[in-house]
Write an enzyme that holds these catalytic residues in place. Sequence first.
Site, PDB file in Angstrom:
ATOM      1  N   GLU A   1       0.895  -1.053  -0.078  1.00 21.18           N
ATOM      2  CA  GLU A   1       0.191   0.099   0.046  1.00 21.18           C
ATOM      3  C   GLU A   1       1.074   1.230   0.108  1.00 21.18           C
ATOM      4  O   GLU A   1       0.217   2.334   0.284  1.00 21.18           O
ATOM      5  CB  GLU A   1      -0.596   0.138   1.016  1.00 21.18           C
ATOM      6  CG  GLU A   1      -2.054  -1.133   1.489  1.00 21.18           C
ATOM      7  CD  GLU A   1      -3.234  -0.791   1.903  1.00 21.18           C
ATOM      8  OE1 GLU A   1      -3.546   0.041   2.848  1.00 21.18           O
ATOM      9  OE2 GLU A   1      -3.791  -1.544   1.777  1.00 21.18           O
TER      10      GLU A   1
ATOM     11  N   LYS B   1     -16.203  -0.614   0.289  1.00 25.30           N
ATOM     12  CA  LYS B   1     -15.308  -1.064  -0.776  1.00 25.30           C
ATOM     13  C   LYS B   1     -16.338  -1.703  -1.888  1.00 25.30           C
ATOM     14  O   LYS B   1     -16.997  -3.200  -1.011  1.00 25.30           O
ATOM     15  CB  LYS B   1     -14.145  -2.011  -0.459  1.00 25.30           C
ATOM     16  CG  LYS B   1     -13.392  -1.575   0.792  1.00 25.30           C
ATOM     17  CD  LYS B   1     -12.867  -2.860   1.144  1.00 25.30           C
ATOM     18  CE  LYS B   1     -10.937  -2.383   2.265  1.00 25.30           C
ATOM     19  NZ  LYS B   1     -10.770  -3.967   3.244  1.00 25.30           N
TER      20      LYS B   1
HETATM   21  C1  2PG Z   1      -8.384  -2.991   4.544  1.00 22.84           C
HETATM   22  C2  2PG Z   1      -7.797  -3.243   3.252  1.00 22.84           C
HETATM   23  C3  2PG Z   1      -7.362  -2.120   2.863  1.00 22.84           C
HETATM   24  P1  2PG Z   1      -7.485  -5.648   1.823  1.00 22.84           P
HETATM   25  O1  2PG Z   1      -8.373  -3.512   5.467  1.00 22.84           O
HETATM   26  O2  2PG Z   1      -8.599  -2.219   5.164  1.00 22.84           O
HETATM   27  O3  2PG Z   1      -7.159  -1.242   3.126  1.00 22.84           O
HETATM   28  O4  2PG Z   1      -6.544  -4.175   3.271  1.00 22.84           O
HETATM   29  O5  2PG Z   1      -7.581  -4.674   0.341  1.00 22.84           O
HETATM   30  O6  2PG Z   1      -6.006  -6.014   1.725  1.00 22.84           O
HETATM   31  O7  2PG Z   1      -8.672  -5.789   3.067  1.00 22.84           O
HETATM   32 MG    MG Z   2      -9.347  -3.023   7.153  1.00 17.29          MG
END
Ligand code: 2PG
Ligand code: MG
Length: 379
Positions: free
Chosen positions: A174, A299
């Site tokens: 990230e 998301k």
């Molecule tokens: C989270 C995300 C983004 P990932 O845990 O919030 O930072 O990570 O996309 O690996 O779930």
């Molecule tokens: Mg998270």
Amino acid sequence: MIKITDLKADKIKDCRGKWTIEAEINGTKGAAPGGTSKGIYEAKEIDVEDALLLINGSLKEKFMGREFTQESFDNELKKTDESQDFSNIGGNTSTALSFAFFNHGFALKKSSFPFPLVNIFGGGKHGGFSDIQEFLIMPHEAKSFAEAFETSRQFYNAFKSLAEKRGPVGRNIEGAVTANIRQEDVFDMLLKVAEDMPAKIGIDAASSELWNGEKYVYKNSGTELDNGEQVDFMKEIAETYNLFYAEDPFDQDDFTGFSELKKKIGRRTLVCGDDLTVTNAERLKMALDKDAVNAMIVKPNQIGSVTLALKAVEVAKSAGVINVMSHRSGETSDSTIARLAVNWETPIIKIGLADTDIAKMNELVRLWNLAEKPEMAKL
Ligand code: 2PG
Ligand code: MG
């Protein structure tokens, strides 16, 4: 209504080096991001090659020549899938198509801009020594998105310089700084930098990754905490370091842990669900029943479409829960989430400083310049 005159997909690489789907509708693109610390209740992904065969074959045939709104397009994808979690056509397939459709019809509708919540120091599954996955800052005094972006970058540079004085540093997927520094010291260093560059401090504990079924295992600090101890630990760090934000402080099934913590720190700190709520209106309602959260990660690929994500966003809004639009750890230069954040008025966008996230930050700077009387969100 948009008439589909062309629909196709190809593969592109995300920032982790993995192939992902880039769909194209009437010449406009949208790409699916991917997670690394994924929740078990997220929409399921299918193999990228299978997704390409599907999109360029039967889905193209199904959609070509027909007219859709965003909602009817996304509903058709959901109906075609026939499962609860997109396990047939893939949440990655549907997200890429839904994003392409959204981008094709995009018009800027709002003028309130999100504060970036930026990953400065990291670990966990994203790479690095830290048990806590992300140490985040939010430049809450910024008067424009460009200023918020600038402060975030300067904060990152200042933090990195401090870390370099203590030994070797790296950068994870990230873009966060990685180094072998104790978590107490990381908090102190963040507070030190915040004296010169005003910012609030938060964490994403990504606790589903720490939970082994009985305890929260902090490998690098050599501790194991049971549920009660995890509540105490989260409360202690929230108070000691004046955290304004704590994401996934408990495992994805532990509504009770969230709710106990919210009772203790919820007046001053956002207790935010990610793996717990997975952008799913039904999971959010379960969290609301238990009074478990006052913030929710958004998301779209966790639920598989723009329309389904908006459903959760609306439930959150009407319950007074703060929506936090969020990147994934596997991003491309696709900037759909930047546009969604403004049009849905999410007051925060969680992001990193990897090149793929700079694309989203830059899109927010551009949108600011297009907006009529833009202003930073009220928080
Ligand atoms: C989270 C995300 C983004 P990932 O845990 O919030 O930072 O990570 O996309 O690996 O779930
Ligand atoms: Mg998270």
